[in-house]
Design a protein around this motif. Structure first.
Motif, PDB file in Angstrom:
ATOM      1  N   ASP A 190       0.827  -1.205   0.000  1.00  0.00           N
ATOM      2  CA  ASP A 190       0.000   0.000   0.000  1.00  0.00           C
ATOM      3  C   ASP A 190       0.858   1.251   0.000  1.00  0.00           C
ATOM      4  N   ARG A 191       0.262   2.329  -0.430  1.00  0.00           N
ATOM      5  CA  ARG A 191       0.902   3.636  -0.395  1.00  0.00           C
ATOM      6  C   ARG A 191       1.046   4.065   1.071  1.00  0.00           C
ATOM      7  N   PRO A 192       2.183   4.661   1.456  1.00  0.00           N
ATOM      8  CA  PRO A 192       2.321   5.139   2.835  1.00  0.00           C
ATOM      9  C   PRO A 192       1.454   6.369   3.091  1.00  0.00           C
ATOM     10  N   ASP A 193       1.200   6.654   4.362  1.00  0.00           N
ATOM     11  CA  ASP A 193       0.508   7.878   4.745  1.00  0.00           C
ATOM     12  C   ASP A 193       1.511   9.021   4.719  1.00  0.00           C
ATOM     13  N   THR A 194       1.139  10.099   4.046  1.00  0.00           N
ATOM     14  CA  THR A 194       1.991  11.282   3.962  1.00  0.00           C
ATOM     15  C   THR A 194       1.170  12.506   4.335  1.00  0.00           C
ATOM     16  N   GLY A 195       1.880  13.574   4.683  1.00  0.00           N
ATOM     17  CA  GLY A 195       1.196  14.810   5.020  1.00  0.00           C
ATOM     18  C   GLY A 195       0.632  15.479   3.777  1.00  0.00           C
ATOM     19  N   PRO A 196      -0.547  16.067   3.895  1.00  0.00           N
ATOM     20  CA  PRO A 196      -1.177  16.704   2.737  1.00  0.00           C
ATOM     21  C   PRO A 196      -0.687  18.127   2.478  1.00  0.00           C
ATOM     22  N   ALA A 197       0.116  18.661   3.385  1.00  0.00           N
ATOM     23  CA  ALA A 197       0.572  20.051   3.268  1.00  0.00           C
ATOM     24  C   ALA A 197       2.053  20.109   3.629  1.00  0.00           C
ATOM     25  N   HIS A 241       5.886  18.393   3.964  1.00  0.00           N
ATOM     26  CA  HIS A 241       5.433  17.173   3.292  1.00  0.00           C
ATOM     27  C   HIS A 241       6.330  16.033   3.751  1.00  0.00           C
ATOM     28  N   VAL A 242       5.834  15.224   4.665  1.00  0.00           N
ATOM     29  CA  VAL A 242       6.615  14.124   5.237  1.00  0.00           C
ATOM     30  C   VAL A 242       5.827  12.824   5.147  1.00  0.00           C
ATOM     31  N   GLN A 243       6.500  11.742   5.424  1.00  0.00           N
ATOM     32  CA  GLN A 243       5.912  10.405   5.382  1.00  0.00           C
ATOM     33  C   GLN A 243       5.731   9.923   6.811  1.00  0.00           C
ATOM     34  N   PHE A 244       4.528   9.456   7.148  1.00  0.00           N
ATOM     35  CA  PHE A 244       4.210   9.036   8.514  1.00  0.00           C
ATOM     36  C   PHE A 244       4.330   7.534   8.734  1.00  0.00           C
ATOM     37  N   THR A 245       4.071   6.738   7.704  1.00  0.00           N
ATOM     38  CA  THR A 245       4.122   5.286   7.843  1.00  0.00           C
ATOM     39  C   THR A 245       5.112   4.717   6.834  1.00  0.00           C
ATOM     40  N   GLN A 246       5.533   3.480   7.053  1.00  0.00           N
ATOM     41  CA  GLN A 246       6.458   2.781   6.158  1.00  0.00           C
ATOM     42  C   GLN A 246       7.766   3.556   5.989  1.00  0.00           C
ATOM     43  N   THR A 247       8.295   4.070   7.081  1.00  0.00           N
ATOM     44  CA  THR A 247       9.534   4.840   7.034  1.00  0.00           C
ATOM     45  C   THR A 247      10.742   3.905   6.907  1.00  0.00           C
ATOM     46  N   SER A 248      11.889   4.483   6.618  1.00  0.00           N
ATOM     47  CA  SER A 248      13.117   3.706   6.457  1.00  0.00           C
ATOM     48  C   SER A 248      13.700   3.312   7.804  1.00  0.00           C
ATOM     49  N   VAL A 307       9.034  19.463  -7.646  1.00  0.00           N
ATOM     50  CA  VAL A 307       9.408  18.624  -6.508  1.00  0.00           C
ATOM     51  C   VAL A 307       8.440  17.453  -6.411  1.00  0.00           C
ATOM     52  N   VAL A 308       9.005  16.248  -6.408  1.00  0.00           N
ATOM     53  CA  VAL A 308       8.218  15.050  -6.156  1.00  0.00           C
ATOM     54  C   VAL A 308       8.812  14.316  -4.964  1.00  0.00           C
ATOM     55  N   MET A 309       7.969  13.557  -4.268  1.00  0.00           N
ATOM     56  CA  MET A 309       8.422  12.736  -3.150  1.00  0.00           C
ATOM     57  C   MET A 309       8.677  11.321  -3.641  1.00  0.00           C
ATOM     58  N   LEU A 310       9.820  10.783  -3.264  1.00  0.00           N
ATOM     59  CA  LEU A 310      10.126   9.366  -3.414  1.00  0.00           C
ATOM     60  C   LEU A 310       9.910   8.755  -2.041  1.00  0.00           C
ATOM     61  N   TYR A 311       9.029   7.765  -1.963  1.00  0.00           N
ATOM     62  CA  TYR A 311       8.753   7.145  -0.673  1.00  0.00           C
ATOM     63  C   TYR A 311      10.016   6.522  -0.089  1.00  0.00           C
ATOM     64  N   ALA A 312      10.082   6.500   1.220  1.00  0.00           N
ATOM     65  CA  ALA A 312      11.238   5.991   1.952  1.00  0.00           C
ATOM     66  C   ALA A 312      11.523   4.535   1.582  1.00  0.00           C
ATOM     67  N   PRO A 313      12.780   4.218   1.271  1.00  0.00           N
ATOM     68  CA  PRO A 313      13.118   2.815   1.036  1.00  0.00           C
ATOM     69  C   PRO A 313      12.994   2.033   2.350  1.00  0.00           C
ATOM     70  N   ARG A 314      12.254   0.922   2.285  1.00  0.00           N
ATOM     71  CA  ARG A 314      11.990   0.121   3.479  1.00  0.00           C
ATOM     72  C   ARG A 314      12.971  -1.023   3.648  1.00  0.00           C
ATOM     73  N   THR A 315      13.667  -1.366   2.582  1.00  0.00           N
ATOM     74  CA  THR A 315      14.583  -2.509   2.591  1.00  0.00           C
ATOM     75  C   THR A 315      15.839  -2.154   1.810  1.00  0.00           C
ATOM     76  N   VAL A 316      16.837  -3.021   1.898  1.00  0.00           N
ATOM     77  CA  VAL A 316      18.056  -2.820   1.114  1.00  0.00           C
ATOM     78  C   VAL A 316      17.733  -2.895  -0.379  1.00  0.00           C
ATOM     79  N   GLU A 317      16.790  -3.761  -0.758  1.00  0.00           N
ATOM     80  CA  GLU A 317      16.400  -3.849  -2.170  1.00  0.00           C
ATOM     81  C   GLU A 317      15.766  -2.538  -2.643  1.00  0.00           C
TER      82      GLU A 317
END
Length: 158
Positions: A12-19, A22-29, A124-134
């Motif tokens: 699933d897509r992680p939860d991010t701030g709408p304003a 702009h940060v990522q709240f879930t599925q962080t590295s 500016v685009v957000m790349l979601y946090a890498p969760r694994t080495v892959e």
């Protein structure tokens, strides 16, 4: 891997701030993955310097062009629009500048989203946090595309 070969993001897509901010709240590295990414960013791009971001929250680590202008037509991150092309947040997510073609690939394959202030002037685009080495390999691929967009050429091994 190239942006052309970017795989579909799993889950699933992680939860991010709408304003802003702009940060990522879930599925962080995990911390080890963030540290590997920062170390890699510090050593892999010729004619760049690293340091605190000029635009992001405290703790964000950025890569800047060092002493030369961006490629013709490249719109980098505010406030200068000429130096900072990527930064990683303490959650592991990144903001970066990409070509329109690479933005489409990133978004279509589920790896990120536009920044809330995204426009023709704010590339500016957000790349979601890498969760694994892959997934760290995906982040490296996207950062290489950002560098290529910013400089107009491929990274050369140093």
């Amino acid at each position: 891997m190239t942006m052309q070969a970017l795989p579909q993001r799993e889950g699933d897509r992680p939860d991010t701030g709408p304003a802003v901010p702009h940060v990522q709240f879930t599925q962080t590295s995990p911390k080890a993955v963030r540290e590997q990414l920062r170390q890699w960013m510090s050593t892999e791009f010729p004619d760049t310097v690293t340091g605190p971001s000029e635009i992001s929250d405290p703790g964000a680590f950025a890569v800047f062009l060092d002493g030369h202008a961006p490629a013709k037509g490249a719109v980098l991150l505010p406030p200068r629009l000429t130096a900072e092309f990527a930064h990683v947040h303490v959650d592991g997510s990144l903001h970066l500048a990409l070509s329109p073609e690479d933005q489409k690939k990133l978004l279509a394959r589920g790896w990120g989203e536009p920044h809330p202030l995204y426009s023709a002037e704010i590339n500016v685009v957000m790349l979601y946090a890498p969760r694994t080495v892959e997934e760290l390999d995906v982040a490296r691929t996207v950062l290489e595309a950002s560098y290529r967009y910013a400089t107009g050429h491929d990274r050369v091994a140093v």
